[in-house]
Design a protein around this motif. Sequence first.
Motif, mmCIF file in Angstrom:
data_model
loop_
_atom_site.group_PDB
_atom_site.id
_atom_site.type_symbol
_atom_site.label_atom_id
_atom_site.label_comp_id
_atom_site.label_asym_id
_atom_site.label_seq_id
_atom_site.Cartn_x
_atom_site.Cartn_y
_atom_site.Cartn_z
ATOM 1 N N GLY A 1 0.787 -1.228 0.000
ATOM 2 C CA GLY A 1 0.000 0.000 0.000
ATOM 3 C C GLY A 1 0.814 1.270 0.000
ATOM 4 N N HIS A 2 0.118 2.350 0.184
ATOM 5 C CA HIS A 2 0.697 3.697 0.214
ATOM 6 C C HIS A 2 1.712 3.794 1.343
ATOM 7 C CE1 HIS A 2 0.956 8.050 0.498
ATOM 8 N NE2 HIS A 2 0.244 8.146 -0.608
ATOM 9 N N GLY B 1 0.296 4.647 4.529
ATOM 10 C CA GLY B 1 -0.682 3.705 5.052
ATOM 11 C C GLY B 1 -2.102 3.896 4.556
ATOM 12 N N LEU B 2 -2.976 3.141 5.212
ATOM 13 C CA LEU B 2 -4.403 3.152 4.885
ATOM 14 C C LEU B 2 -4.952 4.571 4.799
ATOM 15 C CD1 LEU B 2 -5.769 0.277 7.152
ATOM 16 C CD2 LEU B 2 -6.170 0.486 4.692
ATOM 17 N N GLY B 3 -5.713 4.827 3.774
ATOM 18 C CA GLY B 3 -6.377 6.118 3.623
ATOM 19 C C GLY B 3 -5.526 7.231 3.045
ATOM 20 N N ALA B 4 -4.223 7.064 3.010
ATOM 21 C CA ALA B 4 -3.347 8.147 2.559
ATOM 22 C C ALA B 4 -3.527 8.471 1.082
ATOM 23 C CB ALA B 4 -1.888 7.813 2.849
ATOM 24 N N TYR B 5 -3.947 7.496 0.284
ATOM 25 C CA TYR B 5 -4.148 7.761 -1.144
ATOM 26 C C TYR B 5 -5.174 8.871 -1.367
ATOM 27 C CZ TYR B 5 -8.675 5.441 -1.183
ATOM 28 O OH TYR B 5 -9.985 5.125 -0.954
ATOM 29 N N ARG B 6 -6.090 9.067 -0.410
ATOM 30 C CA ARG B 6 -7.127 10.099 -0.546
ATOM 31 C C ARG B 6 -6.554 11.514 -0.470
ATOM 32 N NH1 ARG B 6 -10.241 6.314 2.827
ATOM 33 N NH2 ARG B 6 -9.447 7.401 4.657
ATOM 34 N N LYS B 7 -5.351 11.667 0.054
ATOM 35 C CA LYS B 7 -4.758 13.000 0.204
ATOM 36 C C LYS B 7 -4.463 13.646 -1.147
ATOM 37 C CE LYS B 7 -4.523 13.103 4.725
ATOM 38 N NZ LYS B 7 -5.368 13.968 5.508
ATOM 39 N N GLY B 8 -4.156 12.833 -2.160
ATOM 40 C CA GLY B 8 -3.864 13.362 -3.482
ATOM 41 C C GLY B 8 -2.620 14.242 -3.493
ATOM 42 N N GLY B 9 -2.527 15.109 -4.489
ATOM 43 C CA GLY B 9 -1.388 16.014 -4.612
ATOM 44 C C GLY B 9 -0.073 15.262 -4.583
ATOM 45 N N GLU B 10 0.851 15.730 -3.763
ATOM 46 C CA GLU B 10 2.160 15.079 -3.667
ATOM 47 C C GLU B 10 2.053 13.665 -3.094
ATOM 48 O OE1 GLU B 10 4.878 16.473 -0.399
ATOM 49 O OE2 GLU B 10 3.237 17.892 -0.052
ATOM 50 N N ALA C 1 -0.384 11.529 -4.076
ATOM 51 C CA ALA C 1 -1.173 10.721 -5.009
ATOM 52 C C ALA C 1 -0.485 9.380 -5.251
ATOM 53 C CB ALA C 1 -1.360 11.464 -6.329
ATOM 54 N N ALA C 2 -1.255 8.329 -5.143
ATOM 55 C CA ALA C 2 -0.733 6.971 -5.322
ATOM 56 C C ALA C 2 -1.210 6.400 -6.652
ATOM 57 C CB ALA C 2 -1.203 6.084 -4.174
ATOM 58 N N ALA C 3 -0.528 5.356 -7.094
ATOM 59 C CA ALA C 3 -0.897 4.690 -8.345
ATOM 60 C C ALA C 3 -2.183 3.899 -8.201
ATOM 61 C CB ALA C 3 0.235 3.779 -8.799
ATOM 62 N N ALA C 4 -2.561 3.553 -6.971
ATOM 63 C CA ALA C 4 -3.756 2.736 -6.756
ATOM 64 C C ALA C 4 -4.364 3.078 -5.398
ATOM 65 C CB ALA C 4 -3.384 1.250 -6.821
ATOM 66 N N THR C 5 -5.580 2.589 -5.184
ATOM 67 C CA THR C 5 -6.250 2.757 -3.898
ATOM 68 C C THR C 5 -5.853 1.608 -2.975
ATOM 69 O OG1 THR C 5 -8.168 1.420 -4.524
ATOM 70 C CG2 THR C 5 -8.254 3.794 -5.060
ATOM 71 N N ASP C 6 -6.197 1.731 -1.716
ATOM 72 C CA ASP C 6 -5.944 0.646 -0.758
ATOM 73 C C ASP C 6 -6.607 -0.642 -1.235
ATOM 74 O OD1 ASP C 6 -4.641 2.490 0.916
ATOM 75 O OD2 ASP C 6 -6.467 2.877 2.073
ATOM 76 N N GLU C 7 -7.848 -0.535 -1.668
ATOM 77 C CA GLU C 7 -8.595 -1.699 -2.143
ATOM 78 C C GLU C 7 -7.893 -2.350 -3.337
ATOM 79 O OE1 GLU C 7 -13.175 -2.873 -3.344
ATOM 80 O OE2 GLU C 7 -12.657 -0.763 -3.068
ATOM 81 N N PHE D 1 -4.712 9.697 8.956
ATOM 82 C CA PHE D 1 -4.742 9.344 7.539
ATOM 83 C C PHE D 1 -5.814 8.273 7.363
ATOM 84 C CE2 PHE D 1 -0.364 11.016 7.408
ATOM 85 C CZ PHE D 1 -0.440 11.789 6.260
ATOM 86 N N ALA D 2 -5.796 7.291 8.253
ATOM 87 C CA ALA D 2 -6.767 6.191 8.199
ATOM 88 C C ALA D 2 -7.991 6.526 9.044
ATOM 89 C CB ALA D 2 -6.124 4.913 8.717
ATOM 90 N N GLU D 3 -9.096 6.009 8.614
ATOM 91 C CA GLU D 3 -10.341 6.054 9.375
ATOM 92 C C GLU D 3 -10.661 4.624 9.797
ATOM 93 O OE1 GLU D 3 -11.769 8.905 10.101
ATOM 94 O OE2 GLU D 3 -10.411 10.068 8.827
ATOM 95 N N LEU D 4 -11.460 4.465 10.829
ATOM 96 C CA LEU D 4 -11.808 3.117 11.285
ATOM 97 C C LEU D 4 -12.459 2.287 10.177
ATOM 98 C CD1 LEU D 4 -13.043 3.916 14.887
ATOM 99 C CD2 LEU D 4 -10.951 2.707 14.248
ATOM 100 N N GLU D 5 -13.220 2.945 9.309
ATOM 101 C CA GLU D 5 -13.871 2.239 8.213
ATOM 102 C C GLU D 5 -12.862 1.642 7.232
ATOM 103 O OE1 GLU D 5 -14.628 5.481 9.136
ATOM 104 O OE2 GLU D 5 -16.385 4.878 10.302
ATOM 105 N N ASP D 6 -11.668 2.241 7.145
ATOM 106 C CA ASP D 6 -10.626 1.692 6.287
ATOM 107 C C ASP D 6 -10.217 0.302 6.768
ATOM 108 O OD1 ASP D 6 -10.438 3.980 4.602
ATOM 109 O OD2 ASP D 6 -9.122 4.957 6.061
ATOM 110 N N LEU D 7 -10.165 0.106 8.065
ATOM 111 C CA LEU D 7 -9.858 -1.216 8.614
ATOM 112 C C LEU D 7 -10.938 -2.220 8.231
ATOM 113 C CD1 LEU D 7 -8.551 -0.646 12.250
ATOM 114 C CD2 LEU D 7 -7.313 -1.662 10.352
ATOM 115 N N ASP D 8 -12.202 -1.814 8.355
ATOM 116 C CA ASP D 8 -13.308 -2.708 7.989
ATOM 117 C C ASP D 8 -13.173 -3.158 6.539
ATOM 118 O OD1 ASP D 8 -14.470 -2.329 10.536
ATOM 119 O OD2 ASP D 8 -15.656 -0.629 9.820
ATOM 120 N N MET D 9 -12.922 -2.220 5.653
ATOM 121 C CA MET D 9 -12.786 -2.527 4.233
ATOM 122 C C MET D 9 -11.631 -3.484 4.003
ATOM 123 S SD MET D 9 -10.620 -1.834 1.446
ATOM 124 C CE MET D 9 -9.670 -0.455 2.074
#
Length: 162
Positions: free
Chosen positions: A45-46, A49-58, A60-66, A89-97
């Motif tokens: 992953g990013h 960590g989890l959720g960091a791909y949502r930050k975008g800009g500098e 920005a990741a090639a893929a999402t956590d999923e 960076f991560a939300e609790l829902e990211d763990l669920d996913m």
Amino acid sequence: MKDVTILDTTLRDGSYVNRFQFSTAETSYLAERLDDAGLEFVEVGHGLGLGAYRKGGEYAAAATDEEYLNAAIPSVKRAKIGMFCIPGFAELEDLDMAVSLGMKFVRVGTNVTEVEQSRPFIEKAKKHGIFVCANYMKSYALAPKELAKKVEISKSYGVDMI
């Protein structure tokens, strides 16, 4: 040395080198090779960590956590696939996913002076029945005795590894 376990972070921490641009094809290929090498824990992953791909800009990741999990998990036979998790960076829902897709471990990272922020993430991960590591960032900020107190706090939350 006997009973040494390596947690490989090439596909997560290594992404700082390529500006978070590991492709899903590279993730699949490298996860399979790390599994073939006999590694038990492979973190993907990013870099942040989890959720960091949502930050975008500098960030920005090639893929999402999923997408990273869907690339890595089917590529391994024995290794446990996991991710890094920084509260904020991560939300609790990211763990669920992530657990719903088959993630088997999580490393919850906090600055050593903010270990208490890890509690909801550790407790949720344990409720999901996955292996949980506490990762202390900036450990230089505390004297050894104070650091030992933080270890006891993490243990009280249910971590499997510090």
